[in-house]
Design a protein around this motif. Structure first.
Motif, short mmCIF file in Angstrom:
data_model
loop_
_atom_site.label_atom_id
_atom_site.label_comp_id
_atom_site.label_asym_id
_atom_site.label_seq_id
_atom_site.Cartn_x
_atom_site.Cartn_y
_atom_site.Cartn_z
N ARG A 1 0.83 -1.19 0.00
CA ARG A 1 0.00 0.00 0.00
C ARG A 1 0.87 1.25 0.00
NH1 ARG A 1 -4.41 -1.00 -1.93
NH2 ARG A 1 -5.40 0.78 -0.88
N VAL A 2 0.29 2.34 -0.48
CA VAL A 2 1.00 3.61 -0.51
C VAL A 2 0.90 4.26 0.87
CG1 VAL A 2 1.04 5.92 -1.51
CG2 VAL A 2 0.58 3.94 -2.97
N GLY A 3 2.01 4.68 1.41
CA GLY A 3 2.01 5.32 2.71
C GLY A 3 3.40 5.78 3.11
N ASP A 4 3.48 6.44 4.27
CA ASP A 4 4.74 7.02 4.72
C ASP A 4 5.54 6.11 5.64
OD1 ASP A 4 4.05 9.31 3.35
OD2 ASP A 4 3.02 10.20 5.07
N SER A 5 4.91 5.12 6.25
CA SER A 5 5.60 4.30 7.23
C SER A 5 6.40 3.19 6.54
CB SER A 5 4.60 3.68 8.22
OG SER A 5 3.83 2.69 7.57
N SER A 6 7.23 2.53 7.34
CA SER A 6 8.04 1.43 6.82
C SER A 6 7.21 0.20 6.48
CB SER A 6 9.12 1.05 7.85
OG SER A 6 8.49 0.67 9.09
N LEU A 7 5.98 0.17 6.99
CA LEU A 7 5.11 -0.97 6.71
C LEU A 7 4.48 -0.87 5.33
CD1 LEU A 7 3.28 -1.27 10.16
CD2 LEU A 7 5.23 -2.60 9.34
N HIS A 8 4.50 0.30 4.74
CA HIS A 8 3.91 0.48 3.42
C HIS A 8 4.90 0.09 2.33
CE1 HIS A 8 1.24 3.04 5.87
NE2 HIS A 8 0.31 2.73 4.96
N GLY A 9 4.35 -0.39 1.23
CA GLY A 9 5.20 -0.84 0.14
C GLY A 9 5.67 0.25 -0.77
N PHE A 10 4.92 1.36 -0.85
CA PHE A 10 5.25 2.44 -1.77
C PHE A 10 5.09 3.77 -1.05
CE2 PHE A 10 2.94 -0.98 -3.95
CZ PHE A 10 3.98 -1.51 -4.71
N SER A 11 6.02 4.65 -1.34
CA SER A 11 6.00 5.96 -0.67
C SER A 11 5.09 6.95 -1.38
CB SER A 11 7.42 6.52 -0.59
OG SER A 11 7.96 6.66 -1.89
N SER A 12 4.76 6.70 -2.65
CA SER A 12 3.93 7.63 -3.41
C SER A 12 3.18 6.86 -4.49
CB SER A 12 4.79 8.73 -4.05
OG SER A 12 5.66 8.16 -5.02
N ASP A 13 2.17 7.53 -5.07
CA ASP A 13 1.44 6.91 -6.16
C ASP A 13 2.31 6.75 -7.40
OD1 ASP A 13 -1.16 6.58 -4.95
OD2 ASP A 13 -1.38 8.74 -5.02
N GLY A 14 3.26 7.67 -7.59
CA GLY A 14 4.17 7.53 -8.72
C GLY A 14 5.01 6.26 -8.61
#
Length: 771
Positions: free
Chosen positions: A290-303
């Motif tokens: 998922r897109v998100g800011d934490s380390s648990l997210h797979g992507f930092s942005s939609d780009g």
């Protein structure tokens, strides 16, 4: 002169060469503007149609699939950014209508949520939170909601698509190909109710013929599918269904050989089962995370998510080419080329196909939309005229006339069904005796098949006559209730123990007392059944009265029915007239039937009593004497009628006394059944004669301040005026949409035609219909 002509021609040619790109550019810009207006008009129509009294069907792509098959993740991949609530279990709890439109100037998604006919812009995190809150709210109460959550999205990476995401179908029970259960294989009633709710919700979304069905499934077997088994109920030949197989990257380890991959991609079983399938199967993979800011997210942005999506599609294609070990021109058995096998792989190909397909449907549907909008305008105008007519009727000086006309129409149909009617709608409400028993209860244990008209569907007066015949048959077939010697001796006491005549008379009195006990339940059931039959006549006549007075509006679609009109009309017609009429009728019916039954009980009690049987037997004796055969002066002489109404077995110790009692009770039963039939018939005739005056009195009393049924005319007029104004507003919106679509038709009719041959899709796999 020749030289000047050549120079002029040369200059003209140069001018044309300079002007041609500009003309093409203008044509291209006009085409883009027309396409932009086309999608905007359809999006606006879908939004407003949710609020219209008269629904208008528009093309859309409806995504269906089982839970956890990746429907919502696939939609996010088509959009180019993540927004939804995805994960294990059923996350989507209500349909989400996504109106996506390509906007090259929008570097970030611009999201708008439609509530109550107005748009409200939300930031992407706010939209995610809103959807998650909606799903959590419904999940907390274990429910699904049929109304669509409409979201409009403008984005430079969005396709021009109108997609409706539906809740995931719950796991199908193995015992039934069309029923679904919860993942836990729970069989409790609540789980079954939720399962049925999901199924009905999906069927409601995919039923309109304008809808394109995107059948999403995570499978590697094309022989059967739980999702396809549901889709086929509304689209038998799959002529408007596109099939998508998700999670392709996870199947590479399962399909390890080149032949297995070829068979899976070719999907021969699917094509054989549905040769007219609209498109597919397409094969997609979506990156995990998922897109998100934490380390648990797979992507930092939609780009970053878009880049991962593109890389995964390229990786899938590279793996397939290597695994198949061929070049694009290589052909396999059956004439299928390697390029054809891989032409439907990837989200980008599915996206292009759906976008072009929906655009073709939009263009092809312009004529249909114009017709629907014109029809809606006519219906709305008729609704306004009916509202105005009713407003006039609700004026104080005309209200009494409205009551009189309503009662007159009601009595017209009620009396017609009582006397006998050939109206075709009667057949829809008529009942066989088995249906009548199921709703109102059975009378006695007689064989209903031997009753005349048992298998006929009857209504009104015919059903009433059959009820009286059934009552008579039940009385006639009552069994003998034996009189014991103990009862007889205790009743005789010390006197006349050896008087044969006194013994016979006493036995007759005791048998008669037993018959009273047998007949009482039949009278009680007769009362219930009589109320049932006349009550159904009430519903039928009230519905006819409303239709005849043209007081019903066109059936409106729930849950968008106008609140003000529901308050006035109710859920079933003109409530402010019908409810008091039903109450007055029910009160009159119940009181009349009770008085009739009380008269029947009085007649029964006057025939004799076990407490004073000796003096009362004389009141029955004339009936017995009058019906006895004149050829025999002996009390044991038998008559055919009395024997038919009473079996043997009343007094076991004396054949003569038993014959006497049998003859005596049979005569009483026959007399009593005839008496009850006459009283009940007379009761209903009097009821019908006095009904108009009683109903009018109750309706007129509604305007009295001293009446508990006071009808607030002012409030009714206010509600009706609100309804009229809402129709006028709706008429203006529909007319505005009609102007837009008529302009679109003239603007786009010529230059735009769908070119399917430019698609990178095999023609046999993707054959969108123009209708």
């Amino acid at each position: 002169g020749v030289a000047r002509t050549e120079v002029a021609t040369s200059q003209t040619t140069k001018c044309m060469s300079l002007l041609l790109p500009a003309v093409l550019l203008v044509h291209s810009m006009s085409r883009q503007e027309g396409t932009k207006a086309l999608y905007h008009a359809y999006n606006q129509l879908q939004t407003l149609s949710q609020q219209f009294t008269f629904p208008i069907s528009t093309p859309a792509v409806v995504v269906v699939g089982q839970q956890t098959d990746g429907k919502s993740a696939l939609i996010e991949a088509l959009m180019g950014f993540q927004f939804n609530h995805v994960g294990g279990g059923t996350k989507t709890r209500r349909p989400i209508a996504l109106q996506m439109q390509y906007r090259p100037e929008c570097e970030e998604p611009r999201c708008f949520i439609v509530e109550g006919g107005t748009e409200r812009q939300l930031r992407l995190p706010e939209l995610r939170a809103y959807i998650e809150a909606e799903n959590s709210r419904l999940e907390a109460v274990g429910a699904f909601e049929a109304s669509e959550l409409i979201i409009r999205i403008d984005f430079k990476y969005c396709p021009n698509l109108n997609i409706i995401d539906t809740p995931g179908m719950l796991t199908m029970a193995p015992s039934s190909p069309t029923s679904f259960s919860l993942p836990m294989q729970s069989t409790d009633s609540k789980s079954a109710g939720l399962s049925d709710a999901v199924r009905d919700l999906i069927l409601n979304q995919i039923a309109p013929v304008e809808r394109i069905i995107l059948c999403v499934e995570e499978t590697r077997c094309w022989e059967s599918s739980q999702v396809r088994s549901l889709v086929v109920t509304v689209d038998p030949d799959f002529s408007r269904t596109v099939v998508v197989s998700t999670k392709l990257d996870t199947k590479f380890t399962q399909l390890s050989t080149a032949s297995e991959l070829r068979n899976f991609l070719a999907a021969a079983d699917l094509h054989a089962t549905h040769p007219k399938m609209l498109g597919g199967p397409f094969f997609t993979s979506v990156p995990i995370g998922r897109v998100g800011d934490s380390s648990l997210h797979g992507f930092s942005s939609d780009g970053e998510y878009q880049v991962a999506l593109s890389h995964l599609e390229q990786s899938d294609m590279h793996y397939l080419w290597e695994a198949l070990g061929v070049t694009g021109g290589t052909r396999f058995s059956g004439g299928v080329s390697a390029s054809n096998l891989c032409a439907a792989v990837g989200v980008s190909r599915l996206r292009s196909f759906l976008e072009q397909l929906l655009r073709e449907r939009y263009l092809a549907g312009l004529n249909s939309i114009n017709v629907q909008l014109k029809t809606a305008c006519g219906h709305i105008a008729e609704g306004v005229r009916e509202a105005e007519s009713l407003l006039e009727d609700l004026s104080p000086d005309r209200l009494q006339g409205l009551y009189s006309r309503y009662v007159a129409r009601f009595m017209e149909r009620f009396e017609a069904t009582w006397s006998g009617s050939m109206a075709p709608e009667i057949l829809h409400v008529a009942q066989t005796i088995a249906q009548e028993h199921a709703e109102a209860g059975r009378m006695g244990d007689h064989d209903i098949q031997r009753l005349e008209g048992a298998d006929c569907a009857l209504f009104g007066g015919a059903q009433f006559i059959r009820l009286l015949r059934e009552f008579e048959a039940c009385v006639r077939t009552l069994p003998a209730d034996p009189v014991s010697e103990e009862e007889l001796c205790n009743t005789l006491g010390l006197d006349a123990q050896h008087d044969a005549l006194h013994i016979g008379r006493t036995a007759c009195g005791l048998a008669l007392d037993h018959s009273f006990v047998q007949v009482r339940p039949l009278l009680e059931q007769l009362e219930i059944r009589l109320v049932h039959i006349l009550g159904r006549m009430l519903q039928h006549a009230a519905a006819y009265a409303e239709g005849a007075m043209r007081l019903r509006s066109e059936p409106a679609r729930e849950p968008h029915t106008d609140y003000a009109m529901r308050q006035l009309y109710g859920d079933d017609g003109l409530a402010f007239l019908r409810r008091p009429l039903e109450d007055a009728f029910s009160e009159l019916l119940i009181n009349s039937v009770k008085r009739c039954m009380q008269a029947c009980y009085c007649d029964m009690r006057s025939s004799g009593s076990s407490l004073a049987v000796m003096p009362k037997v004389c009141t029955i004796w004339p009936i017995f004497v009058a019906t006895s055969p004149r050829s025999s002066n002996h009390p044991t002489g038998t008559g055919r009628a009395e024997i038919a109404w009473s079996p043997t077995g009343w007094f076991a110790t004396s054949i003569a006394v038993d014959a006497l009692v049998r003859h005596f009770v049979g005569a009483w039963r026959q007399h009593f059944a005839t008496l009850v039939k006459r009283k009940v018939h007379f009761c209903v005739v009097n009821l019908i004669e006095g009904m108009p005056a009683h109903l009018l009195h109750r309706l007129h009393a509604m305007g009295s301040v001293h009446s508990s049924d006071t009808f607030d005319v002012t409030n009714a007029r206010s509600l009706l005026l609100q309804y009229k104004l809402s129709l006028i507003g709706e008429h203006a919106k529909v007319n505005k949409l009609l102007d837009q679509f008529q302009n679109l038709r003239s603007q786009l009719e010529g230059p735009i035609k769908g070119d399917r041959h430019n698609r990178d899709i095999p023609e046999s796999w993707a054959t969108p219909c123009s209708g």
